[in-house]
Design an enzyme around this catalytic site. Structure first.
Site, PDB file in Angstrom:
ATOM      1  N   GLY A   1       5.338  -6.647 -20.925  1.00 11.09           N
ATOM      2  CA  GLY A   1       4.416  -5.517 -20.883  1.00 11.09           C
ATOM      3  C   GLY A   1       3.162  -5.797 -20.091  1.00 11.09           C
TER       4      GLY A   1
ATOM      5  CG  ASP B   1       3.758  -2.702  -4.662  1.00 16.51           C
ATOM      6  OD1 ASP B   1       2.741  -3.375  -4.923  1.00 16.51           O
ATOM      7  OD2 ASP B   1       4.584  -3.025  -3.785  1.00 16.51           O
TER       8      ASP B   1
ATOM      9  N   GLY C   1       0.805  -1.214   0.000  1.00 14.33           N
ATOM     10  CA  GLY C   1       0.000   0.000   0.000  1.00 14.33           C
ATOM     11  C   GLY C   1       0.838   1.263   0.000  1.00 14.33           C
TER      12      GLY C   1
END
Length: 309
Positions: A219, A246, A40
């Site tokens: 990709g 992330d 996060g």
């Protein structure tokens, strides 16, 4: 507030090694570093630093020195941490080994990240002001469900199903509240319960407005209904892949927020453009050590993005 991330924040302890040890084996490390991490928090830094969005982070730290350090680190990037609460016990910790080929193994001890089953009132108010809500699964599933319910009408819910094992157990509850599902190839196969990517992507795309499958050096694949777009990767010399996914997610969410579009107007080309920006930021990040430390700034991403024009 444009992007609100509900998720984990960890103290990363990273050992560089020649190779990842096998069961029962001891290897000598060449260096040891400590830095901010957690899926996060990594995504929040990426959305802010590389994506240029206004970002608020919602999560929990412990009553320890790591919690103080982690809060200060997010604040230094200009991230709103009024939704980062302090709870009893230790902050989350991740033990990471990175080998000479930039591959890694990670052990996460959740600590404070596992404490909150629901958002606090302050956290709910922050989520209620989001344009894009970005979530993952290093926190309790009930926290993600609560956040999805609290987002305002017209706000995007982008969910990164990582780690994927908890998602599998709660997919029926989570999928109806997700606009864009982001998974890597392994996660796509596990979540869909399929053995090949083609059928996995087809199955998942019927359950959300849009699907994004990140494929590393190959990709990304964007699927919206019966439309598909393949986004090529940017060339990068990998030093450390920790946090690369992330970085992609955070920048992707930032680009969605910048577009000003609504989930009802989801368009495959819009998502493909957001994925290109995410891929550019991710390519830069893998060329550097660390997770948050490796996230580039917006100017670096824009310069690399221009090479695709």
């Amino acid at each position: 507030m444009s992007v609100v991330i509900v998720g984990s924040v960890n103290q990363d302890v990273v050992a560089r090694v020649e190779r990842i040890p096998g069961p029962g084996e001891t290897v000598l490390g060449t260096s040891l570093t400590r830095s901010g991490g957690g899926k996060g928090a990594n995504q929040a830094v990426a959305a802010r630093r590389a994506g240029g969005a206004q970002v608020a982070f919602v999560g929990a730290v412990g009553k320890d020195s790591d919690g103080v350090t982690l809060r200060a680190s997010l604040e230094s990037d200009g991230i709103d941490v009024s939704g980062l609460v302090e709870v009893d016990g230790p902050s989350g910790t991740a033990l990471i080994a990175v080998d000479r080929n930039a591959e890694n193994t990670i052990v996460v001890v959740p600590g404070a990240n596992a404490v909150l089953p629901q958002l606090t009132e302050v956290q709910r108010d922050i989520v209620a002001r989001s344009q894009v809500l970005l979530t993952q699964l290093e926190v309790p599933i009930s926290l993600v469900e609560d956040a999805a319910l609290r987002r305002p009408a017209g706000a995007w819910h982008v969910h990164n199903a990582a780690p994927s094992a908890p998602f599998v157990t709660a997919a029926d509850r989570l999928l109806p509240g997700i606009d864009v599902l982001i998974v890597n190839e392994h996660e796509a196969l596990e979540v869909a319960g399929r053995s090949d990517l083609e059928t996995a992507a087809s199955a998942l795309a019927t359950q959300v407005r849009a699907l994004v499958v990140t494929l590393g050096e190959q990709g990304a694949l964007i699927v919206v209904g019966d439309q598909r777009v393949e986004v090529p990767a940017f060339t990068a010399r990998a030093e450390d892949t920790t946090g690369a996914g992330d970085t992609f997610c955070g920048v992707f969410a930032a680009r969605l927020a910048a577009s000003g579009t609504l989930p009802a107007d989801v368009d495959v080309e819009l998502l493909a453009d957001a994925a290109i920006w995410g891929a550019a930021a991710s390519a830069i990040s893998v060329s550097r050590p660390g997770a948050q430390d490796a996230v580039p700034d917006a100017a670096e991403v824009a310069n690399l993005r221009q090479e695709r024009e």
